[in-house]
Scaffold this motif. Structure first.
Motif, PDB file in Angstrom:
ATOM      1  N   GLU A 141       0.806  -1.221   0.000  1.00 49.41           N
ATOM      2  CA  GLU A 141       0.000   0.000   0.000  1.00 49.41           C
ATOM      3  C   GLU A 141       0.843   1.277   0.000  1.00 49.41           C
ATOM      4  N   LEU A 142       1.842   1.335   0.867  1.00 51.66           N
ATOM      5  CA  LEU A 142       2.671   2.541   0.922  1.00 51.66           C
ATOM      6  C   LEU A 142       3.458   2.717  -0.370  1.00 51.66           C
ATOM      7  N   GLY A 143       3.906   1.596  -0.931  1.00 51.28           N
ATOM      8  CA  GLY A 143       4.583   1.669  -2.225  1.00 51.28           C
ATOM      9  C   GLY A 143       3.654   2.174  -3.314  1.00 51.28           C
ATOM     10  N   ALA A 144       2.398   1.730  -3.291  1.00 49.96           N
ATOM     11  CA  ALA A 144       1.418   2.187  -4.279  1.00 49.96           C
ATOM     12  C   ALA A 144       1.176   3.683  -4.152  1.00 49.96           C
ATOM     13  N   ALA A 145       1.125   4.182  -2.909  1.00 47.36           N
ATOM     14  CA  ALA A 145       0.928   5.616  -2.695  1.00 47.36           C
ATOM     15  C   ALA A 145       2.106   6.412  -3.245  1.00 47.36           C
ATOM     16  N   VAL A 146       3.324   5.904  -3.017  1.00 50.15           N
ATOM     17  CA  VAL A 146       4.518   6.561  -3.551  1.00 50.15           C
ATOM     18  C   VAL A 146       4.473   6.593  -5.077  1.00 50.15           C
ATOM     19  N   LEU A 147       4.144   5.459  -5.677  1.00 48.57           N
ATOM     20  CA  LEU A 147       4.063   5.386  -7.134  1.00 48.57           C
ATOM     21  C   LEU A 147       3.030   6.363  -7.670  1.00 48.57           C
ATOM     22  N   CYS A 148       1.848   6.391  -7.064  1.00 53.67           N
ATOM     23  CA  CYS A 148       0.792   7.294  -7.527  1.00 53.67           C
ATOM     24  C   CYS A 148       1.222   8.753  -7.433  1.00 53.67           C
ATOM     25  N   ASP A 149       1.855   9.122  -6.325  1.00 55.57           N
ATOM     26  CA  ASP A 149       2.308  10.503  -6.159  1.00 55.57           C
ATOM     27  C   ASP A 149       3.310  10.871  -7.241  1.00 55.57           C
ATOM     28  N   ALA A 150       4.279   9.980  -7.488  1.00 54.25           N
ATOM     29  CA  ALA A 150       5.313  10.252  -8.492  1.00 54.25           C
ATOM     30  C   ALA A 150       4.722  10.412  -9.879  1.00 54.25           C
ATOM     31  N   VAL A 151       3.661   9.659 -10.173  1.00 56.83           N
ATOM     32  CA  VAL A 151       3.056   9.678 -11.504  1.00 56.83           C
ATOM     33  C   VAL A 151       2.072  10.837 -11.659  1.00 56.83           C
ATOM     34  N   ILE A 152       1.197  11.014 -10.683  1.00 54.07           N
ATOM     35  CA  ILE A 152       0.117  11.994 -10.811  1.00 54.07           C
ATOM     36  C   ILE A 152       0.646  13.418 -10.913  1.00 54.07           C
ATOM     37  N   ARG A 153       1.719  13.738 -10.201  1.00 54.16           N
ATOM     38  CA  ARG A 153       2.240  15.102 -10.239  1.00 54.16           C
ATOM     39  C   ARG A 153       2.764  15.487 -11.619  1.00 54.16           C
ATOM     40  N   LEU A 154       2.979  14.491 -12.488  1.00 53.45           N
ATOM     41  CA  LEU A 154       3.469  14.752 -13.832  1.00 53.45           C
ATOM     42  C   LEU A 154       2.350  15.006 -14.841  1.00 53.45           C
ATOM     43  N   ILE A 155       1.108  14.739 -14.441  1.00 53.81           N
ATOM     44  CA  ILE A 155      -0.018  14.940 -15.356  1.00 53.81           C
ATOM     45  C   ILE A 155      -0.215  16.438 -15.578  1.00 53.81           C
ATOM     46  N   PRO A 156      -0.322  16.885 -16.835  1.00 49.46           N
ATOM     47  CA  PRO A 156      -0.508  18.319 -17.096  1.00 49.46           C
ATOM     48  C   PRO A 156      -1.696  18.895 -16.324  1.00 49.46           C
ATOM     49  N   GLY A 157      -1.461  20.019 -15.664  1.00 45.02           N
ATOM     50  CA  GLY A 157      -2.509  20.682 -14.905  1.00 45.02           C
ATOM     51  C   GLY A 157      -2.486  20.395 -13.421  1.00 45.02           C
ATOM     52  N   VAL A 158      -1.740  19.359 -13.005  1.00 44.57           N
ATOM     53  CA  VAL A 158      -1.719  18.993 -11.584  1.00 44.57           C
ATOM     54  C   VAL A 158      -0.892  19.994 -10.780  1.00 44.57           C
ATOM     55  N   LEU A 159       0.308  20.303 -11.257  1.00 44.64           N
ATOM     56  CA  LEU A 159       1.145  21.287 -10.572  1.00 44.64           C
ATOM     57  C   LEU A 159       0.767  22.691 -11.033  1.00 44.64           C
ATOM     58  N   GLY A 160       0.909  23.650 -10.154  1.00 47.81           N
ATOM     59  CA  GLY A 160       0.583  25.030 -10.508  1.00 47.81           C
ATOM     60  C   GLY A 160       1.441  25.536 -11.652  1.00 47.81           C
ATOM     61  N   ASN A 161       2.710  25.163 -11.651  1.00 48.18           N
ATOM     62  CA  ASN A 161       3.640  25.522 -12.711  1.00 48.18           C
ATOM     63  C   ASN A 161       4.064  24.244 -13.413  1.00 48.18           C
ATOM     64  N   GLU A 162       3.596  24.057 -14.632  1.00 48.38           N
ATOM     65  CA  GLU A 162       3.824  22.789 -15.316  1.00 48.38           C
ATOM     66  C   GLU A 162       5.291  22.542 -15.650  1.00 48.38           C
ATOM     67  N   THR A 163       6.112  23.607 -15.671  1.00 51.40           N
ATOM     68  CA  THR A 163       7.532  23.408 -15.944  1.00 51.40           C
ATOM     69  C   THR A 163       8.272  22.924 -14.706  1.00 51.40           C
ATOM     70  N   SER A 164       7.629  22.993 -13.540  1.00 48.96           N
ATOM     71  CA  SER A 164       8.304  22.605 -12.296  1.00 48.96           C
ATOM     72  C   SER A 164       8.777  21.167 -12.342  1.00 48.96           C
ATOM     73  N   ALA A 165       7.920  20.260 -12.790  1.00 50.86           N
ATOM     74  CA  ALA A 165       8.281  18.843 -12.812  1.00 50.86           C
ATOM     75  C   ALA A 165       9.439  18.566 -13.758  1.00 50.86           C
ATOM     76  N   LEU A 166       9.594  19.410 -14.793  1.00 54.88           N
ATOM     77  CA  LEU A 166      10.656  19.185 -15.764  1.00 54.88           C
ATOM     78  C   LEU A 166      12.025  19.518 -15.203  1.00 54.88           C
ATOM     79  N   THR A 167      12.077  20.271 -14.098  1.00 53.51           N
ATOM     80  CA  THR A 167      13.359  20.637 -13.498  1.00 53.51           C
ATOM     81  C   THR A 167      13.619  19.870 -12.206  1.00 53.51           C
TER      82      THR A 167
END
Length: 225
Positions: A141-167
Motif C-alpha cells: 500500500e505505501l509503495g502504491a501511494a509513492v508510485l501514484c504521487d510520483a506519476v500523478i504530479r506529472l499529469i498536465p494541470g496537476v502542478l501550478g507551474n507545469e515546468t516545475s516537474a521538468l526541473t
C-alpha cells in the motif's frame, strides 16, 4: 487517468489522496482513484485472501482466486494499459518509469501482502512489477501511494507551474541544483550573486553546472547511465 488499486487494507491507502496535490488533482478531475477491497471478491464466509504455501515454509501466500475475480471484473468495464504489482523484487521505481506511466490512461495497481501472491498471478495477470526500493514493507500500500504521487504530479494541470516537474531531480539523469529564497543574507550565509544578476542565460548555465557538480558528487552512478 484512472488508477484502480487492489488492496486488503484500503483504509491505509486513502489518507494520501485526501490532502495536498493528490486531492487537488482528484477534485479537478485530472485523475480518478478507486480502491477495491480484495476481501469483497472472496468466496468463503471468512473472506480469506491468503493460505499456506505448498511445499511448506514460513509466511502466507495471497490466493489467486479473489485477485482473478477482481481484475476480471475491472477488465469487463474498460481496458487497462498496465496491471502493476508492487513487490520488492520488481524493477526499481525511477523518474523515467514515472514519466512513462504518467502517459497512461488506465492502470491497475495490486498491493502485495504476507509472503506475496501466488506466482500464477504474476505469470498471467501482471504486466509490470515495480519496487520502491531494496527493502521489504508490510504490504504494497505505501509503495502504491509513492508510485501514484510520483506519476500523478506529472499529469498536465496537476502542478501550478507545469515546468516545475521538468526541473526536478532525476529528469535528464541529473540531481536538481541548489535553490534559494528570502532573505538574501541570513546569519551571514549569502545567496550566490549570480542569482541576482538578471542575466537569465548565465543563471541557467550556473544551474546546469551546479546540477552536474551535485550529481557527480552525490550520485555518480547517474552520470554513468
Amino acid at each position: 487517468m484512472r488508477i484502480d488499486i487492489i488492496t486488503v487494507l484500503p483504509e491505509l491507502l486513502k489518507s494520501p489522496f485526501e490532502a495536498s496535490i493528490l486531492k487537488r488533482a482528484i477534485e479537478a478531475n485530472l485523475v480518478e482513484i478507486h480502491f477495491h477491497n480484495l476481501r469483497d471478491y472472496t468466496s468463503d464466509k471468512y473472506k480469506s485472501v491468503d493460505d499456506y504455501q505448498f511445499g511448506g515454509g514460513a509466511g502466507m501466500v495471497m490466493l489467486i482466486e479473489p485477485i482473478d475475480k477482481c481484475i476480471s471484473a475491472l477488465k469487463t468495464e474498460r481496458s487497462y494499459d498496465d496491471i502493476i504489482y508492487m513487490t520488492p523484487d520488481g524493477e526499481r521505481l525511477n523518474q523515467g518509469i514515472a514519466n512513462q506511466l504518467s502517459l497512461k490512461k488506465n492502470m491497475i495497481i495490486l498491493c502485495g501482502h504476507y509472503k506475496g501472491v501466488d506466482q500464477r498471478v504474476r505469470d498471467h495477470f501482471i504486466t509490470r512489477e515495480i519496487s520502491i526500493g531494496d527493502y521489504v514493507l508490510s504490504g504494497g500500500e505505501l509503495g502504491a501511494a509513492v508510485l501514484c504521487d510520483a506519476v500523478i504530479r506529472l499529469i498536465p494541470g496537476v502542478l501550478g507551474n507545469e515546468t516545475s516537474a521538468l526541473t526536478d531531480s532525476f529528469q535528464d539523469n541529473l540531481l536538481a541544483p541548489p535553490i534559494y529564497t528570502r532573505p538574501r543574507d541570513y546569519n551571514g550565509w549569502q545567496v550566490p550573486e549570480i542569482l541576482f544578476s538578471g542575466d537569465f542565460p548565465k543563471i541557467e548555465k550556473w544551474r546546469e553546472d551546479q546540477a552536474l557538480i551535485r550529481t557527480r558528487e552525490r550520485r555518480p552512478d547517474l552520470m554513468d547511465d
